[in-house]
Design a protein around this motif. Structure first.
Motif, short mmCIF file in Angstrom:
data_model
loop_
_atom_site.label_atom_id
_atom_site.label_comp_id
_atom_site.label_asym_id
_atom_site.label_seq_id
_atom_site.Cartn_x
_atom_site.Cartn_y
_atom_site.Cartn_z
N UNK A 181 0.83 -1.21 0.00
CA UNK A 181 0.00 0.00 0.00
C UNK A 181 0.87 1.26 0.00
N UNK A 182 1.94 1.25 0.79
CA UNK A 182 2.84 2.40 0.82
C UNK A 182 3.52 2.60 -0.53
N UNK A 183 3.92 1.51 -1.16
CA UNK A 183 4.57 1.62 -2.48
C UNK A 183 3.57 2.15 -3.51
N UNK A 184 2.33 1.64 -3.45
CA UNK A 184 1.30 2.13 -4.38
C UNK A 184 1.07 3.62 -4.17
N UNK A 185 0.96 4.04 -2.91
CA UNK A 185 0.75 5.45 -2.59
C UNK A 185 1.92 6.29 -3.10
N UNK A 186 3.12 5.76 -2.96
CA UNK A 186 4.31 6.47 -3.41
C UNK A 186 4.29 6.65 -4.94
N UNK A 187 3.87 5.62 -5.65
CA UNK A 187 3.80 5.70 -7.11
C UNK A 187 2.73 6.72 -7.52
N UNK A 188 1.58 6.67 -6.85
CA UNK A 188 0.50 7.63 -7.15
C UNK A 188 0.95 9.05 -6.82
N UNK A 189 1.65 9.22 -5.68
CA UNK A 189 2.20 10.54 -5.34
C UNK A 189 3.09 11.05 -6.46
N UNK A 190 3.93 10.19 -6.97
CA UNK A 190 4.85 10.58 -8.03
C UNK A 190 4.10 10.98 -9.30
N UNK A 191 3.05 10.24 -9.62
CA UNK A 191 2.23 10.61 -10.79
C UNK A 191 1.64 12.00 -10.64
N UNK A 192 1.10 12.30 -9.46
CA UNK A 192 0.49 13.62 -9.25
C UNK A 192 1.54 14.72 -9.18
N UNK A 224 -8.55 12.70 -5.33
CA UNK A 224 -9.59 11.92 -4.66
C UNK A 224 -10.39 11.09 -5.65
N UNK A 225 -10.72 11.70 -6.77
CA UNK A 225 -11.55 11.02 -7.76
C UNK A 225 -10.77 9.98 -8.56
N UNK A 226 -9.51 10.29 -8.86
CA UNK A 226 -8.74 9.43 -9.77
C UNK A 226 -7.95 8.32 -9.09
N UNK A 227 -7.61 8.49 -7.82
CA UNK A 227 -6.77 7.48 -7.16
C UNK A 227 -7.36 6.07 -7.26
N UNK A 228 -8.65 5.86 -6.97
CA UNK A 228 -9.19 4.51 -7.14
C UNK A 228 -9.09 3.99 -8.57
N UNK A 229 -9.31 4.87 -9.53
CA UNK A 229 -9.22 4.46 -10.94
C UNK A 229 -7.77 4.12 -11.31
N UNK A 230 -6.84 4.92 -10.82
CA UNK A 230 -5.42 4.67 -11.10
C UNK A 230 -5.01 3.34 -10.49
N UNK A 231 -5.41 3.11 -9.24
CA UNK A 231 -5.09 1.83 -8.57
C UNK A 231 -5.64 0.65 -9.38
N UNK A 232 -6.87 0.79 -9.81
CA UNK A 232 -7.50 -0.30 -10.56
C UNK A 232 -6.78 -0.52 -11.90
N UNK A 233 -6.44 0.58 -12.56
CA UNK A 233 -5.78 0.49 -13.86
C UNK A 233 -4.38 -0.12 -13.73
#
Length: 194
Positions: A79-90, A182-191
C-alpha cells in the motif's frame, strides 16, 4: 515329649501360617504397587499428551500470529509503495502545470473563471498567483468584468473567486489537483494493479 512335639508342631503351624499370610500380604502389596505404577504411567502419559497438545496449539497460534503479522506488513508495504507511485504521478502532473506557456495559462485561467462564475452571482475579487495578475486583468477586461478586483495570492496557479457576499470558489490548481486525486486514485489503482 509329647508336649515338646506339640509345641514344635504348633510353632511350625504358626510359622507356616505367618509365611502364608506374609506371602499373601506381599502378593497383595505387589498387585497394589503394580496398579499404582500403571495408574502413574497412565497419568504421566495423559499429562505428557496434554502438554504435547498444549505446546502444539501454542505453536500453531504463534505461527498464525506471525503469518498474520507478515501478511499485514506485506499489505502495508504494498500500500505504501502504491501510494508512493501515485504521489509521483500527481507530482509529475503538478510539475506539468508549472511549465505551461503564456497562452495555455491564459486559456486555463479563462476556463477556470468561466466555471467559477457559475457559482457566484456578483464577483468582487479574483485571487491569482503573483505571476498571473496581469493576465487575469486582461481576461476580466475582455469578458466585461473590469470592475472585479485582482489580487495576488500564494497559489501556484488557477484562481479563487470571491463574491460580494463573501462566497469563495476555489479553482486553484492545488484544490483541483486534490479533487482530481480523490476522484482518480481509485481508478489509477485499478488500472495499474487490477
Amino acid at each position: 515329649m509329647d508336649v515338646n512335639r506339640h509345641l514344635t508342631e504348633a510353632r511350625e503351624r504358626i510359622l507356616e501360617e505367618a509365611r502364608r499370610k506374609a506371602k499373601m500380604i506381599v502378593e497383595e502389596a505387589e498387585r497394589e504397587a503394580e496398579i499404582i505404577v500403571k495408574k502413574a504411567e497412565e497419568e504421566w502419559k495423559k499429562r505428557a499428551m496434554e502438554e504435547e497438545n498444549r505446546i502444539l496449539e501454542e505453536a500453531r497460534r504463534e505461527a498464525a500470529l506471525k503469518i498474520s503479522e507478515a501478511r499485514r506488513l506485506s499489505r502495508l508495504r504494498i500500500s505504501q509503495e502504491m501510494a508512493s507511485i501515485i504521489d509521483e504521478l500527481f507530482k509529475q502532473a503538478e510539475n506539468g502545470l508549472n511549465h505551461l506557456d503564456l497562452l495555455e495559462v491564459e486559456k486555463s485561467l479563462e476556463n477556470l473563471l468561466t466555471d467559477s462564475l457559475k457559482y457566484v452571482d456578483k464577483p468582487r475579487k479574483v485571487y491569482v498567483s503573483e505571476k498571473d495578475v496581469e493576465t487575469m486583468r486582461r481576461i476580466l477586461s475582455r469578458l466585461g468584468l473590469g470592475h472585479v478586483e485582482v489580487a495576488p495570492a500564494e497559489i501556484r496557479g488557477g484562481l479563487i473567486l470571491e463574491s460580494e457576499s463573501g462566497i469563495l470558489v476555489d479553482n486553484s490548481y492545488e484544490s483541483r489537483l486534490k479533487l482530481a486525486r480523490r476522484a482518480l486514485t481509485p481508478l489509477i489503482r485499478k488500472k495499474l494493479w487490477g
